[in-house]
Enzyme design. Structure first.
Site, PDB file in Angstrom:
ATOM      1  N   ARG A 117       0.831  -1.213   0.000  1.00 40.80           N
ATOM      2  CA  ARG A 117       0.000   0.000   0.000  1.00 40.80           C
ATOM      3  C   ARG A 117       0.862   1.257   0.000  1.00 40.80           C
ATOM      4  NH1 ARG A 117      -3.015  -3.691   3.427  1.00 40.80           N
ATOM      5  NH2 ARG A 117      -1.250  -3.431   4.814  1.00 40.80           N
ATOM      6  N   ILE A 118       1.812   1.338   0.937  1.00 41.10           N
ATOM      7  CA  ILE A 118       2.595   2.575   1.066  1.00 41.10           C
ATOM      8  C   ILE A 118       3.546   2.730  -0.118  1.00 41.10           C
ATOM      9  CG2 ILE A 118       4.280   3.796   2.506  1.00 41.10           C
ATOM     10  CD1 ILE A 118       2.913   2.327   4.941  1.00 41.10           C
ATOM     11  N   ALA A 173       9.684   2.551   7.392  1.00 40.27           N
ATOM     12  CA  ALA A 173       8.890   1.325   7.603  1.00 40.27           C
ATOM     13  C   ALA A 173       9.140   0.792   9.013  1.00 40.27           C
ATOM     14  CB  ALA A 173       9.222   0.291   6.545  1.00 40.27           C
ATOM     15  N   ARG A 174      10.253   0.124   9.227  1.00 41.67           N
ATOM     16  CA  ARG A 174      10.563  -0.407  10.552  1.00 41.67           C
ATOM     17  C   ARG A 174      12.067  -0.412  10.781  1.00 41.67           C
ATOM     18  NH1 ARG A 174       6.411   0.491  11.874  1.00 41.67           N
ATOM     19  NH2 ARG A 174       4.853  -0.718  12.980  1.00 41.67           N
ATOM     20  N   HIS A 198       9.431   8.410  14.470  1.00 41.13           N
ATOM     21  CA  HIS A 198       8.363   7.502  14.039  1.00 41.13           C
ATOM     22  C   HIS A 198       7.055   8.284  13.786  1.00 41.13           C
ATOM     23  CE1 HIS A 198       6.965   3.035  14.384  1.00 41.13           C
ATOM     24  NE2 HIS A 198       6.257   3.686  13.477  1.00 41.13           N
ATOM     25  N   GLU A 239      13.158   2.075  20.090  1.00 38.14           N
ATOM     26  CA  GLU A 239      12.474   3.369  20.115  1.00 38.14           C
ATOM     27  C   GLU A 239      11.998   3.690  21.513  1.00 38.14           C
ATOM     28  OE1 GLU A 239       9.480   3.422  17.049  1.00 38.14           O
ATOM     29  OE2 GLU A 239      10.971   3.253  15.463  1.00 38.14           O
ATOM     30  N   THR A 294       8.662  -2.702   3.412  1.00 34.09           N
ATOM     31  CA  THR A 294       8.211  -4.060   3.731  1.00 34.09           C
ATOM     32  C   THR A 294       7.820  -4.089   5.204  1.00 34.09           C
ATOM     33  OG1 THR A 294      10.354  -4.791   4.537  1.00 34.09           O
ATOM     34  CG2 THR A 294       9.991  -4.972   2.172  1.00 34.09           C
TER      35      THR A 294
HETATM   36  N1  LIG Z   1       6.570   4.907   9.896  1.00 35.98           N
HETATM   37  C1  LIG Z   1       5.326   4.640  10.192  1.00 35.98           C
HETATM   38  O1  LIG Z   1       4.729   5.297  11.004  1.00 35.98           O
HETATM   39  C2  LIG Z   1       4.618   3.517   9.500  1.00 35.98           C
HETATM   40  C3  LIG Z   1       3.258   3.644   9.208  1.00 35.98           C
HETATM   41  C4  LIG Z   1       2.612   2.603   8.562  1.00 35.98           C
HETATM   42  C5  LIG Z   1       3.312   1.464   8.224  1.00 35.98           C
HETATM   43  N2  LIG Z   1       4.627   1.371   8.543  1.00 35.98           N
HETATM   44  C6  LIG Z   1       5.382   0.158   8.178  1.00 35.98           C
HETATM   45  O2  LIG Z   1       5.327   0.029   6.775  1.00 35.98           O
HETATM   46  C7  LIG Z   1       5.171  -1.332   6.449  1.00 35.98           C
HETATM   47  C8  LIG Z   1       4.495  -1.452   5.098  1.00 35.98           C
HETATM   48  O3  LIG Z   1       3.160  -0.994   5.198  1.00 35.98           O
HETATM   49  P1  LIG Z   1       2.100  -1.263   4.034  1.00 35.98           P
HETATM   50  O4  LIG Z   1       0.801  -0.770   4.529  1.00 35.98           O
HETATM   51  O5  LIG Z   1       2.615  -0.775   2.735  1.00 35.98           O
HETATM   52  O6  LIG Z   1       2.109  -2.865   4.041  1.00 35.98           O
HETATM   53  P2  LIG Z   1       1.714  -3.832   2.853  1.00 35.98           P
HETATM   54  O7  LIG Z   1       1.502  -5.157   3.495  1.00 35.98           O
HETATM   55  O8  LIG Z   1       0.651  -3.239   2.030  1.00 35.98           O
HETATM   56  O9  LIG Z   1       3.038  -3.897   1.972  1.00 35.98           O
HETATM   57  C9  LIG Z   1       4.186  -4.599   2.324  1.00 35.98           C
HETATM   58  C10 LIG Z   1       4.802  -5.126   1.052  1.00 35.98           C
HETATM   59  O10 LIG Z   1       6.056  -5.709   1.371  1.00 35.98           O
HETATM   60  C11 LIG Z   1       6.232  -6.810   0.509  1.00 35.98           C
HETATM   61  N3  LIG Z   1       7.239  -7.699   1.044  1.00 35.98           N
HETATM   62  C12 LIG Z   1       7.101  -8.608   2.046  1.00 35.98           C
HETATM   63  N4  LIG Z   1       8.280  -9.243   2.218  1.00 35.98           N
HETATM   64  C13 LIG Z   1       9.155  -8.730   1.336  1.00 35.98           C
HETATM   65  C14 LIG Z   1      10.524  -8.987   1.060  1.00 35.98           C
HETATM   66  N5  LIG Z   1      11.202  -9.925   1.712  1.00 35.98           N
HETATM   67  N6  LIG Z   1      11.106  -8.248   0.093  1.00 35.98           N
HETATM   68  C15 LIG Z   1      10.422  -7.295  -0.594  1.00 35.98           C
HETATM   69  N7  LIG Z   1       9.117  -7.036  -0.380  1.00 35.98           N
HETATM   70  C16 LIG Z   1       8.504  -7.738   0.579  1.00 35.98           C
HETATM   71  C17 LIG Z   1       4.848  -7.437   0.451  1.00 35.98           C
HETATM   72  O11 LIG Z   1       4.696  -8.250  -0.695  1.00 35.98           O
HETATM   73  C18 LIG Z   1       3.958  -6.214   0.386  1.00 35.98           C
HETATM   74  O12 LIG Z   1       3.663  -5.865  -0.941  1.00 35.98           O
HETATM   75  C19 LIG Z   1       4.358  -1.883   7.605  1.00 35.98           C
HETATM   76  O13 LIG Z   1       4.578  -3.259   7.789  1.00 35.98           O
HETATM   77  C20 LIG Z   1       4.816  -1.099   8.782  1.00 35.98           C
HETATM   78  O14 LIG Z   1       5.840  -1.785   9.454  1.00 35.98           O
HETATM   79  C21 LIG Z   1       5.293   2.363   9.152  1.00 35.98           C
HETATM   80  O1  LIG Z   2       1.220   4.143  15.762  1.00 34.94           O
HETATM   81  C1  LIG Z   2       1.979   4.800  15.074  1.00 34.94           C
HETATM   82  O2  LIG Z   2       2.056   6.012  15.078  1.00 34.94           O
HETATM   83  C2  LIG Z   2       2.896   4.072  14.103  1.00 34.94           C
HETATM   84  C3  LIG Z   2       2.123   3.214  13.191  1.00 34.94           C
HETATM   85  C4  LIG Z   2       2.939   2.554  12.154  1.00 34.94           C
HETATM   86  O3  LIG Z   2       4.203   2.230  12.554  1.00 34.94           O
HETATM   87  C5  LIG Z   2       2.220   1.362  11.618  1.00 34.94           C
HETATM   88  O4  LIG Z   2       2.813   0.302  11.485  1.00 34.94           O
HETATM   89  O5  LIG Z   2       1.037   1.505  11.301  1.00 34.94           O
END
Ligand SMILES: NC(=O)c1ccc[n+]([C@@H]2O[C@H](COP(=O)([O-])OP(=O)(O)OC[C@H]3O[C@@H](n4cnc5c(N)ncnc54)[C@H](O)[C@@H]3O)[C@@H](O)[C@H]2O)c1
Ligand SMILES: O=C(O)CC[C@@H](O)C(=O)O
Length: 525
Positions: free
Chosen positions: A148-149, A228-229, A276, A258, A200
């Site tokens: 998605r992101i 991401a993480r 974050h 964190e 991822t």
């Molecule tokens: N910074 C923040 O505040 C914040 C906010 C939201 C999400 N996130 C992080 O972002 C991540 C992604 O979110 P999303 O909503 O796009 O998730 P998502 O599940 O839609 O997308 C993750 C993608 O990663 C791919 N993937 C999985 N394993 C992989 C690998 N080994 N190599 C390459 N690609 C791989 C999957 O196929 C998928 O398309 C979340 O898991 C979360 O940890 C961080």
């Molecule tokens: O709660 C937050 O602000 C972080 C959320 C984000 O890391 C997530 O994986 O959705």
């Protein structure tokens, strides 16, 4: 009244569905707060701060659902939750746009030195030559993880005239074409991209995806982003490649620990950081809070949740179709469990007729939950049913058959133990409800509800009368009674239902009657 603990900072506006929920009481406190009675909590709502470990779950025996107001569930021990039958839900898309926008903002800031320049001006400096930036236009963005992101970020990058190469082993060619991105191997992205960003989840496979070996394959002067993480980019390796000048800069929103405290990356002027903040917008926080609040309420209203990590997704429509069979399966499991007096090592389930078009794996789990209900201490439900069966060495067979024995639908089950072998069949009849139509090789027809007595006996004159007399003498009122046999004078069965559980004295008297082969009290509730 369900106790719902909101343990992290979650938008209170978004919690409205739970504030309006008459059967729930919201407690907004940390799990470490001494006032919180963890052993009474039914639902736990968290963001990323609370670590939902096995130790914490141990202290929460009533917990039924964990809701993550966000995407990543890496702060939750999902395996431990699943073992305990706790549903884990998240809010998968509520913060997608915010996180994609934050990543884009970080990328633009990194390339134009905005945080450094901003600080310098506030320090009363005017160092225009020190902050010469790099255009995004014409650069190649490498995205690792095109979910998605990643997809939202790609759209924005293309509008800025960047080309986008992505690596995601689960991305199909069609989807890549639709998104207008080049699907590449990891090495291609590493070798070609000017800027590389990870999107991822953090999993054992993605931990350290960017490490010394992969960094060595990148272009000199490459930029890195991690929104991401923490840990997807190995922090030590990144520090090393920033230190030797190979990496031109990095923008980091997430850390292995964190808050990170004093961190090795902070010494680099070309590293910009945020605490974050990817999902930290009013909109995202409202979205994710509303999504999980609705999910928790839906769950307590006995309706299907939409975003479970450890249960199959099911729409409301499908759930309504499956609901009667779900009840029937649970009842079949309960009956089997009370008829068969030993452990079993095999359970074969055959679905036929209209039920076979539904999500039968869900029904199998419900049947197992019914089977284990009075057998083991662990609370078993659809979340941990298969795992529980596996741990107990029970082989589960599931089949679809065209033979529905003259019914519109049928669920036929055979359980095998060391000495016993039991078979049962149920059907659901519209406007009439669930019926058990076959039990231990006998055709029968009874409503599986309440307090039942299942008697296997010889088909001889007077047996039914003697059973009736003992029950009558003991003031036991028979509500319903069904009989079945295979052949005249052979073995037969009767199933009786009572308004209250049958007492021990009556059972003992019945057991001593001639021609009684076996008796089973069955309670279905
Ligand atoms: N910074 C923040 O505040 C914040 C906010 C939201 C999400 N996130 C992080 O972002 C991540 C992604 O979110 P999303 O909503 O796009 O998730 P998502 O599940 O839609 O997308 C993750 C993608 O990663 C791919 N993937 C999985 N394993 C992989 C690998 N080994 N190599 C390459 N690609 C791989 C999957 O196929 C998928 O398309 C979340 O898991 C979360 O940890 C961080
Ligand atoms: O709660 C937050 O602000 C972080 C959320 C984000 O890391 C997530 O994986 O959705």
């Amino acid at each position: 009244m369900y106790q719902i603990l909101v343990a992290d900072a979650i938008s209170e506006d978004g919690l409205q569905p739970l504030l309006d929920f008459k059967n729930g009481q919201l407690i907004i406190k940390k799990v470490t707060d001494p006032d919180v009675e963890l052993d009474k909590v039914d639902a736990l709502l968290v963001r990323s701060a609370t670590q939902v470990t096995n130790d914490l779950l141990e202290k929460m025996p009533q917990l039924k659902i964990i809701a993550r107001a966000g995407v990543g569930v890496d702060n939750i021990d999902v395996t431990a939750a699943t073992k305990r039958g706790i549903i884990v839900v998240n809010a998968p898309d509520g913060n997608t746009i915010s996180t994609a926008e934050h990543t884009f903002a970080m990328m633009a800031s990194l390339m134009r030195n905005i945080p450094q320049a901003h600080q310098s001006v506030k320090n009363l400096e005017w160092r225009r030559n020190d902050f010469i930036g790099t255009e995004l236009y014409g650069k190649m963005l490498g995205i690792l993880g095109m979910g998605r992101i990643g997809s939202e970020l790609a759209k924005r990058a293309k509008v800025f005239g960047m080309s986008v190469h992505v690596y995601d082993p689960f991305l199909t060619k069609e989807r890549a074409n639709k998104l207008g991105v080049e699907s590449s191997s990891l090495d291609e992205v590493l070798e070609l991209a000017d800027i590389i960003t990870v999107h991822t989840p953090l999993t054992p496979q993605t931990k350290g995806l960017i490490n010394e070996d992969t960094l060595a394959k990148t272009k000199k002067g490459v930029y890195f982003l991690n929104c991401a993480r923490g840990g997807i980019i190995d922090e030590d390796a990144l520090a090393k490649f920033l230190g030797n000048g190979h990496v031109a800069g990095a923008a980091i929103d997430v850390f292995v620990t964190e808050p990170p405290g004093e961190h090795q990356l902070f010494k680099f002027d070309n590293v910009i950081v945020t605490p974050h903040l990817g999902a930290s917008t009013k909109e995202a926080q409202l979205n994710v809070a509303t999504q999980v609040a609705k999910e928790v309420r839906t769950y307590f209203e006995d309706k299907p949740v939409s975003n479970s990590i450890n249960l199959p997704a099911m729409s409301r429509d499908i759930f309504e179709k499956i609901r009667p069979f779900h009840h029937l399966s649970t009842k079949i499991g309960l009956i089997l469990s009370q008829c068969i007096k030993e452990g079993i090592d095999e359970l074969s389930i055959t679905y036929s007729g209209t039920v076979s078009d539904l999500e039968t794996s869900y029904l199998t789990k419900a049947l197992l939950a019914g089977f284990f209900k009075n057998r083991i201490d662990v609370h078993v439900n659809e979340v941990n049913a298969l795992l529980t069966a596996k741990e107990r060495g029970i082989t589960i067979g599931e089949k679809i058959s065209t033979n529905s024995f003259g019914y519109a639908n049928a669920i036929s089950v055979t359980a095998k133990g060391e000495k016993q072998h039991y078979s049962i069949r149920g059907t659901y009849i519209d406007h009439y409800g669930p019926r058990i139509v076959y039990l231990n090789d006998f055709n029968i027809d009874f409503h599986p509800e309440g307090n039942l007595l299942y008697i296997q006996h010889m088909d001889r004159p007077g047996v039914i009368g003697r059973v009736g007399k003992i029950l009558g003498d003991n003031e036991v009122n028979i509500a319903t009674m069904q009989v079945g046999r295979k052949q005249v004078g052979g073995e037969a069965i009767m199933v009786l239902s009572f308004d209250k559980p049958l007492d021990d004295e009556s059972l003992t008297s019945l057991t001593s009657l001639d021609d009684i082969v076996s008796l089973n009290r069955i309670r279905i509730n």
